[in-house]
Design a protein around this motif. Structure first.
Motif, mmCIF file in Angstrom:
data_model
loop_
_atom_site.group_PDB
_atom_site.id
_atom_site.type_symbol
_atom_site.label_atom_id
_atom_site.label_comp_id
_atom_site.label_asym_id
_atom_site.label_seq_id
_atom_site.Cartn_x
_atom_site.Cartn_y
_atom_site.Cartn_z
ATOM 1 N N LYS A 1 0.848 -1.198 0.000
ATOM 2 C CA LYS A 1 0.000 0.000 0.000
ATOM 3 C C LYS A 1 0.884 1.249 0.000
ATOM 4 C CE LYS A 1 -4.208 -1.732 0.231
ATOM 5 N NZ LYS A 1 -5.218 -1.471 -0.816
ATOM 6 N N LYS A 2 0.411 2.257 -0.690
ATOM 7 C CA LYS A 2 1.186 3.484 -0.810
ATOM 8 C C LYS A 2 1.008 4.386 0.417
ATOM 9 C CE LYS A 2 1.157 3.748 -5.880
ATOM 10 N NZ LYS A 2 2.598 3.508 -6.042
ATOM 11 N N VAL A 3 2.085 5.071 0.747
ATOM 12 C CA VAL A 3 2.063 6.101 1.786
ATOM 13 C C VAL A 3 2.374 7.431 1.099
ATOM 14 C CG1 VAL A 3 3.033 6.911 3.968
ATOM 15 C CG2 VAL A 3 2.911 4.453 3.487
ATOM 16 N N TYR A 4 1.455 8.392 1.232
ATOM 17 C CA TYR A 4 1.639 9.685 0.574
ATOM 18 C C TYR A 4 2.066 10.736 1.600
ATOM 19 C CZ TYR A 4 -1.196 7.352 -2.984
ATOM 20 O OH TYR A 4 -1.682 6.464 -3.902
ATOM 21 N N ILE A 5 3.107 11.470 1.286
ATOM 22 C CA ILE A 5 3.508 12.621 2.112
ATOM 23 C C ILE A 5 2.901 13.837 1.437
ATOM 24 C CG2 ILE A 5 5.414 14.000 2.983
ATOM 25 C CD1 ILE A 5 5.853 10.315 2.034
ATOM 26 N N SER A 6 2.006 14.521 2.151
ATOM 27 C CA SER A 6 1.219 15.590 1.542
ATOM 28 C C SER A 6 1.384 16.910 2.270
ATOM 29 C CB SER A 6 -0.270 15.208 1.521
ATOM 30 O OG SER A 6 -0.472 14.006 0.827
ATOM 31 N N GLU A 7 1.100 17.988 1.547
ATOM 32 C CA GLU A 7 1.036 19.334 2.113
ATOM 33 C C GLU A 7 -0.260 19.986 1.649
ATOM 34 O OE1 GLU A 7 4.520 21.341 0.770
ATOM 35 O OE2 GLU A 7 5.872 20.273 2.147
ATOM 36 N N ARG A 8 -0.671 21.043 2.337
ATOM 37 C CA ARG A 8 -1.894 21.735 1.953
ATOM 38 C C ARG A 8 -1.605 22.753 0.861
ATOM 39 N NH1 ARG A 8 -6.504 21.491 4.427
ATOM 40 N NH2 ARG A 8 -5.609 20.858 6.416
ATOM 41 N N ASP A 9 -2.388 22.687 -0.209
ATOM 42 C CA ASP A 9 -2.266 23.642 -1.296
ATOM 43 C C ASP A 9 -2.814 24.992 -0.839
ATOM 44 O OD1 ASP A 9 -3.253 25.165 -3.749
ATOM 45 O OD2 ASP A 9 -2.186 23.512 -4.698
ATOM 46 N N GLU A 10 -1.997 26.035 -0.910
ATOM 47 C CA GLU A 10 -2.393 27.344 -0.404
ATOM 48 C C GLU A 10 -3.543 27.956 -1.189
ATOM 49 O OE1 GLU A 10 -1.346 28.790 2.359
ATOM 50 O OE2 GLU A 10 -0.073 27.059 2.748
ATOM 51 N N THR A 11 -3.717 27.524 -2.441
ATOM 52 C CA THR A 11 -4.776 28.078 -3.275
ATOM 53 C C THR A 11 -6.098 27.352 -3.071
ATOM 54 O OG1 THR A 11 -3.150 28.705 -4.944
ATOM 55 C CG2 THR A 11 -5.461 28.663 -5.630
ATOM 56 N N THR A 12 -6.066 26.016 -3.182
ATOM 57 C CA THR A 12 -7.304 25.222 -3.102
ATOM 58 C C THR A 12 -7.636 24.788 -1.675
ATOM 59 O OG1 THR A 12 -6.136 23.123 -3.453
ATOM 60 C CG2 THR A 12 -6.835 24.353 -5.408
ATOM 61 N N ARG A 13 -6.646 24.873 -0.766
ATOM 62 C CA ARG A 13 -6.775 24.449 0.629
ATOM 63 C C ARG A 13 -6.942 22.932 0.764
ATOM 64 N NH1 ARG A 13 -4.175 27.370 3.127
ATOM 65 N NH2 ARG A 13 -5.134 26.754 5.091
ATOM 66 N N SER A 14 -6.781 22.189 -0.340
ATOM 67 C CA SER A 14 -6.855 20.728 -0.294
ATOM 68 C C SER A 14 -5.446 20.155 -0.166
ATOM 69 C CB SER A 14 -7.537 20.192 -1.555
ATOM 70 O OG SER A 14 -6.812 20.578 -2.708
ATOM 71 N N LEU A 15 -5.357 18.868 0.203
ATOM 72 C CA LEU A 15 -4.056 18.238 0.363
ATOM 73 C C LEU A 15 -3.531 17.742 -0.983
ATOM 74 C CD1 LEU A 15 -4.498 16.158 3.649
ATOM 75 C CD2 LEU A 15 -3.700 18.504 3.371
ATOM 76 N N LYS A 16 -2.235 17.923 -1.205
ATOM 77 C CA LYS A 16 -1.610 17.419 -2.427
ATOM 78 C C LYS A 16 -0.352 16.643 -2.042
ATOM 79 C CE LYS A 16 1.253 21.507 -3.335
ATOM 80 N NZ LYS A 16 1.680 22.505 -4.331
ATOM 81 N N ALA A 17 -0.175 15.494 -2.691
ATOM 82 C CA ALA A 17 0.982 14.647 -2.398
ATOM 83 C C ALA A 17 2.239 15.241 -3.015
ATOM 84 C CB ALA A 17 0.739 13.245 -2.931
ATOM 85 N N ILE A 18 3.319 15.285 -2.231
ATOM 86 C CA ILE A 18 4.593 15.789 -2.747
ATOM 87 C C ILE A 18 5.615 14.663 -2.889
ATOM 88 C CG2 ILE A 18 4.245 18.107 -1.827
ATOM 89 C CD1 ILE A 18 6.194 17.311 0.460
#
Length: 373
Positions: free
Chosen positions: A37-54
């Motif tokens: 199973k994948k583990v995603y390291i994410s941050e919050r997108d300052e524009t959309t306020r949603s989480l995005k995987a980096i």
């Protein structure tokens, strides 16, 4: 001797190469999740306020690890897992950070490593304890109200006020220990948003924040919000605005100032606003001939102009000016005035300076009478 020096230098490089990476490194064990199973390291997108995987890694033998690129500044980050709802919150920092996670209890994940995450754990533990105590008091208040036990009700309300005061003091003390920590920025942001501290208080504390932390996106956003909040503090010149009235004509604040002007934020869908409207009508009728003016700003939804106009008629508000862009909580005038809840009122003097705000009923009428007389 030259050869010996070269040998020593080579041995030093070898030792350095064998050392563990001391930068931004994540590792952990996960209970209840399948290998692969994948583990995603994410941050919050300052524009959309949603989480995005980096970045991403996979679970192998119940564990995961990933060597992250070193970060210039700390920031709020999240671990997300393939096929699992929720996330694990942590702060990115150039340290080895370890996680002990259970699939069915992500919020209770144990995080070790790094001073930033130690401070985060302390703050989150406090918030959890505060929330539990507050919920307990709310249940007691409801029961005392059902039992019509006024003495018990007053005691519980006193305990609630004490809890709120203790929370305020704790946050101030925790902040003093974290002026060079990302948690310090989080604390100031919560103080402002939860209104436990005034904008001037938070502004003074913000000055104590380290220059390094002031460069983070959260600190920059906080500073902007502080400036906006200070612009609508008592004693400040009220932000000017121009907005359409029900006929579509543009109405400006500056051209409609009275000796005293009330800028009233409301909406047809807001029940507390509709309950307060008769008091506003009564106050206006009492003082309109002495120089009182009202401008009502509606936060009604797009496409619901008819509901807005109908509410004006039903509540007998036609006597004064009304404006709205019909953008709900995205109403530009409300954003200028930092309105997060309605009803909200701002009382301005003849020069457009805010002299009071958020008064209702008799308190509003008394203040207007005091200003006019």
């Amino acid at each position: 001797m030259k050869k010996l020096g070269i040998l020593f230098f080579g041995f030093a490089l070898l030792l350095t190469g064998c050392q563990e990476d001391q930068g931004y490194y994540l590792s952990g064990s996960v209970e209840g999740m399948e290998d692969g199973k994948k583990v995603y390291i994410s941050e919050r997108d300052e524009t959309t306020r949603s989480l995005k995987a980096i970045d991403t890694t996979t679970i192998e033998n119940g564990k995961f690890k990933i060597d992250m690129e070193d970060t210039d500044l700390p920031g709020l980050s999240f671990l997300q897992f393939e096929g699992v709802n929720g996330n694990v919150v942590f702060i990115s920092e150039n340290e080895r950070i370890n996680f002990d996670i259970n699939k069915d209890s992500l919020r209770n994940a144990k995080i070790t490593g790094g001073k930033e995450n130690e401070a985060l754990k302390e703050y989150l533990d406090h918030l959890k304890e505060l929330n539990e105590k507050m919920l307990g008091l709310q249940q007691k208040i409801r029961q005392a109200a059902i039992d019509r036990n006024s003495e018990e009700l007053n005691n519980i309300r006193g305990a609630k006020a004490e809890l709120i005061d203790n929370d305020k003091n704790y946050k101030e003390e925790l902040y003093k220990r974290n002026t060079d920590s990302y948690v310090g920025v989080m604390l100031l942001t919560d103080m402002l948003n939860m209104k436990s501290h005034s904008a001037p208080e938070v502004k003074d504390m913000f000055a104590e924040l380290s220059d390094r932390l002031k460069k983070t996106p959260l600190a920059k956003s906080l500073e902007e919000n502080l400036d906006n909040n200070l612009a609508v503090e008592v004693g400040s010149k009220a932000p000017t605005f121009t907005a359409p009235n029900p006929d579509g004509e543009q109405l400006s604040l500056n051209e409609n100032l009275g000796k005293v002007t009330v800028v009233d934020f409301w909406a047809a869908w807001c029940k507390p606003c509709r309950i307060e409207n008769p008091n506003l009508v009564k106050t206006y009728n009492k003082y309109k001939d002495q120089g009182l003016n009202i401008i009502s700003v509606s936060l009604d939804r797009p496409g619901q102009k008819d509901r807005w106009i109908k509410a004006i008629e039903e509540d007998n508000l036609e006597q004064w000016s009304h404006v709205s862009n019909l953008k709900f909580w995205n109403e530009p005038v409300a954003k200028k005035y930092q309105v997060k809840a309605i009803p909200a009122t701002f009382i301005l003097d003849e020069n457009g300076v805010i002299v009071a705000k958020n008064l209702r009923g008799d308190a509003l009428a008394d203040k207007i009478g005091e200003l006019l007389n």
